[in-house]
Design a protein around this motif. Structure first.
Motif, PDB file in Angstrom:
ATOM      1  N   ALA A  33      24.339  69.546  56.166  1.00 35.81           N
ATOM      2  CA  ALA A  33      24.455  69.486  54.708  1.00 35.81           C
ATOM      3  C   ALA A  33      25.911  69.650  54.272  1.00 35.81           C
ATOM      4  O   ALA A  33      26.385  68.928  53.392  1.00 35.81           O
ATOM      5  CB  ALA A  33      23.576  70.557  54.065  1.00 35.81           C
ATOM      6  N   ALA A  34      26.631  70.583  54.882  1.00 30.80           N
ATOM      7  CA  ALA A  34      28.038  70.779  54.538  1.00 30.80           C
ATOM      8  C   ALA A  34      28.853  69.532  54.868  1.00 30.80           C
ATOM      9  O   ALA A  34      29.727  69.123  54.096  1.00 30.80           O
ATOM     10  CB  ALA A  34      28.593  71.999  55.262  1.00 30.80           C
ATOM     11  N   GLU A  35      28.558  68.915  56.010  1.00 28.58           N
ATOM     12  CA  GLU A  35      29.257  67.679  56.402  1.00 28.58           C
ATOM     13  C   GLU A  35      28.957  66.552  55.410  1.00 28.58           C
ATOM     14  O   GLU A  35      29.860  65.828  55.001  1.00 28.58           O
ATOM     15  CB  GLU A  35      28.828  67.266  57.813  1.00 28.58           C
ATOM     16  CG  GLU A  35      29.263  68.227  58.889  1.00 28.58           C
ATOM     17  CD  GLU A  35      30.739  68.141  59.202  1.00 28.58           C
ATOM     18  OE1 GLU A  35      31.252  67.031  59.369  1.00 28.58           O
ATOM     19  OE2 GLU A  35      31.375  69.206  59.260  1.00 28.58           O
ATOM     20  N   ALA A  36      27.691  66.398  55.040  1.00 22.90           N
ATOM     21  CA  ALA A  36      27.303  65.335  54.105  1.00 22.90           C
ATOM     22  C   ALA A  36      27.937  65.559  52.737  1.00 22.90           C
ATOM     23  O   ALA A  36      28.469  64.622  52.125  1.00 22.90           O
ATOM     24  CB  ALA A  36      25.777  65.280  53.984  1.00 22.90           C
ATOM     25  N   LEU A  37      27.901  66.791  52.253  1.00 18.39           N
ATOM     26  CA  LEU A  37      28.486  67.116  50.956  1.00 18.39           C
ATOM     27  C   LEU A  37      29.982  66.827  50.949  1.00 18.39           C
ATOM     28  O   LEU A  37      30.514  66.225  50.008  1.00 18.39           O
ATOM     29  CB  LEU A  37      28.228  68.584  50.609  1.00 18.39           C
ATOM     30  CG  LEU A  37      28.796  69.073  49.281  1.00 18.39           C
ATOM     31  CD1 LEU A  37      28.170  68.321  48.113  1.00 18.39           C
ATOM     32  CD2 LEU A  37      28.577  70.575  49.145  1.00 18.39           C
ATOM     33  N   THR A  38      30.669  67.243  51.995  1.00 14.97           N
ATOM     34  CA  THR A  38      32.109  66.990  52.100  1.00 14.97           C
ATOM     35  C   THR A  38      32.395  65.494  52.031  1.00 14.97           C
ATOM     36  O   THR A  38      33.268  65.062  51.272  1.00 14.97           O
ATOM     37  CB  THR A  38      32.657  67.599  53.407  1.00 14.97           C
ATOM     38  OG1 THR A  38      32.520  69.025  53.347  1.00 14.97           O
ATOM     39  CG2 THR A  38      34.110  67.240  53.631  1.00 14.97           C
ATOM     40  N   GLY A  39      31.661  64.714  52.797  1.00 15.13           N
ATOM     41  CA  GLY A  39      31.880  63.272  52.819  1.00 15.13           C
ATOM     42  C   GLY A  39      31.622  62.595  51.485  1.00 15.13           C
ATOM     43  O   GLY A  39      32.406  61.750  51.043  1.00 15.13           O
ATOM     44  N   VAL A  40      30.542  62.966  50.822  1.00 17.85           N
ATOM     45  CA  VAL A  40      30.209  62.345  49.545  1.00 17.85           C
ATOM     46  C   VAL A  40      31.225  62.731  48.475  1.00 17.85           C
ATOM     47  O   VAL A  40      31.685  61.873  47.712  1.00 17.85           O
ATOM     48  CB  VAL A  40      28.768  62.693  49.120  1.00 17.85           C
ATOM     49  CG1 VAL A  40      28.491  62.252  47.692  1.00 17.85           C
ATOM     50  CG2 VAL A  40      27.765  62.052  50.066  1.00 17.85           C
ATOM     51  N   LEU A  94      37.216  57.348  44.842  1.00 17.25           N
ATOM     52  CA  LEU A  94      36.812  56.277  43.930  1.00 17.25           C
ATOM     53  C   LEU A  94      37.029  56.639  42.465  1.00 17.25           C
ATOM     54  O   LEU A  94      36.745  55.831  41.580  1.00 17.25           O
ATOM     55  CB  LEU A  94      35.342  55.916  44.169  1.00 17.25           C
ATOM     56  CG  LEU A  94      35.021  55.346  45.553  1.00 17.25           C
ATOM     57  CD1 LEU A  94      33.514  55.226  45.741  1.00 17.25           C
ATOM     58  CD2 LEU A  94      35.715  54.007  45.749  1.00 17.25           C
ATOM     59  N   GLY A  95      37.500  57.865  42.207  1.00 15.67           N
ATOM     60  CA  GLY A  95      37.737  58.303  40.834  1.00 15.67           C
ATOM     61  C   GLY A  95      36.463  58.546  40.053  1.00 15.67           C
ATOM     62  O   GLY A  95      36.472  58.518  38.824  1.00 15.67           O
ATOM     63  N   GLN A  96      35.362  58.799  40.749  1.00 18.47           N
ATOM     64  CA  GLN A  96      34.088  59.039  40.080  1.00 18.47           C
ATOM     65  C   GLN A  96      33.985  60.493  39.605  1.00 18.47           C
ATOM     66  O   GLN A  96      34.588  61.391  40.181  1.00 18.47           O
ATOM     67  CB  GLN A  96      32.922  58.738  41.028  1.00 18.47           C
ATOM     68  CG  GLN A  96      32.808  57.289  41.399  1.00 18.47           C
ATOM     69  CD  GLN A  96      31.657  57.044  42.357  1.00 18.47           C
ATOM     70  OE1 GLN A  96      31.325  57.870  43.190  1.00 18.47           O
ATOM     71  NE2 GLN A  96      31.053  55.872  42.246  1.00 18.47           N
ATOM     72  N   GLU A  97      33.188  60.665  38.586  1.00 21.36           N
ATOM     73  CA  GLU A  97      32.903  62.006  38.074  1.00 21.36           C
ATOM     74  C   GLU A  97      32.089  62.768  39.109  1.00 21.36           C
ATOM     75  O   GLU A  97      31.144  62.230  39.686  1.00 21.36           O
ATOM     76  CB  GLU A  97      32.118  61.909  36.767  1.00 21.36           C
ATOM     77  CG  GLU A  97      31.905  63.223  36.076  1.00 21.36           C
ATOM     78  CD  GLU A  97      33.188  63.818  35.515  1.00 21.36           C
ATOM     79  OE1 GLU A  97      33.252  65.062  35.448  1.00 21.36           O
ATOM     80  OE2 GLU A  97      34.113  63.068  35.177  1.00 21.36           O
ATOM     81  N   ILE A  98      32.467  64.020  39.332  1.00 18.22           N
ATOM     82  CA  ILE A  98      31.751  64.851  40.298  1.00 18.22           C
ATOM     83  C   ILE A  98      30.931  65.872  39.520  1.00 18.22           C
ATOM     84  O   ILE A  98      31.483  66.669  38.765  1.00 18.22           O
ATOM     85  CB  ILE A  98      32.739  65.545  41.255  1.00 18.22           C
ATOM     86  CG1 ILE A  98      33.535  64.480  42.000  1.00 18.22           C
ATOM     87  CG2 ILE A  98      31.993  66.454  42.225  1.00 18.22           C
ATOM     88  CD1 ILE A  98      34.770  64.976  42.655  1.00 18.22           C
TER      89      ILE A  98
END
Length: 138
Positions: free
Chosen positions: A41-48, A55-59
């Motif tokens: 989960a930590a790896e996936a969250l970091t990547g996303v 991409l300059g998207q809102e987080i």
């Protein structure tokens, strides 16, 4: 500011779990054990989040007080980039660079998830943004 995102684990047949973040729809993973799920989960969250930043998207901000959720943080580089980005708000990077008495590229690196700023840089940036740097080991 909080960078701990809630994640829900759903048991799968015949074994293991599906792992989904409440606030980050693209961050999905799986694992056989709880420990493996939380690591993945930590790896996936970091990547996303890295991808969102590039991409300059809102987080989205993380939700709090979700029952039965585990809370996961991205890696330290991504956390620092995210916290600086959120603290900056509507202020331009040029304004931050002027306040830090540095170049625009140097200020931009503070929000780069592939750059590891020093504690001194983070402390100065926090001060300029009216914040205080607080470290935590978990």
């Amino acid at each position: 500011m909080n960078t701990l995102y809630p994640v829900m684990l759903e048991p799968q047949e015949p074994s293991g779990y599906c792992v989904q973040f409440v606030d980050i729809p693209g961050a999905i993973t799986e694992g056989e054990t709880l420990e493996e799920c939380l690591f993945n989960a930590a790896e996936a969250l970091t990547g996303v989040i890295e991808s969102y930043i590039e991409l300059g998207q809102e987080i989205p901000r993380p939700s709090e007080n979700i029952k039965e959720a585990y809370y996961i943080a991205p890696d330290a580089r991504v956390q620092s980039a995210l916290l600086i980005r959120w603290a900056r708000g509507d202020r331009s990077l040029a304004d931050i660079a002027r306040a830090l008495e540095t170049s625009w590229p140097s200020a931009q690196r503070l929000e780069n998830p592939h750059h590891s700023p020093t504690l001194k840089q983070l402390e100065r940036a926090a001060s300029v943004l009216g914040k205080k740097l607080v470290l935590s080991l978990e």
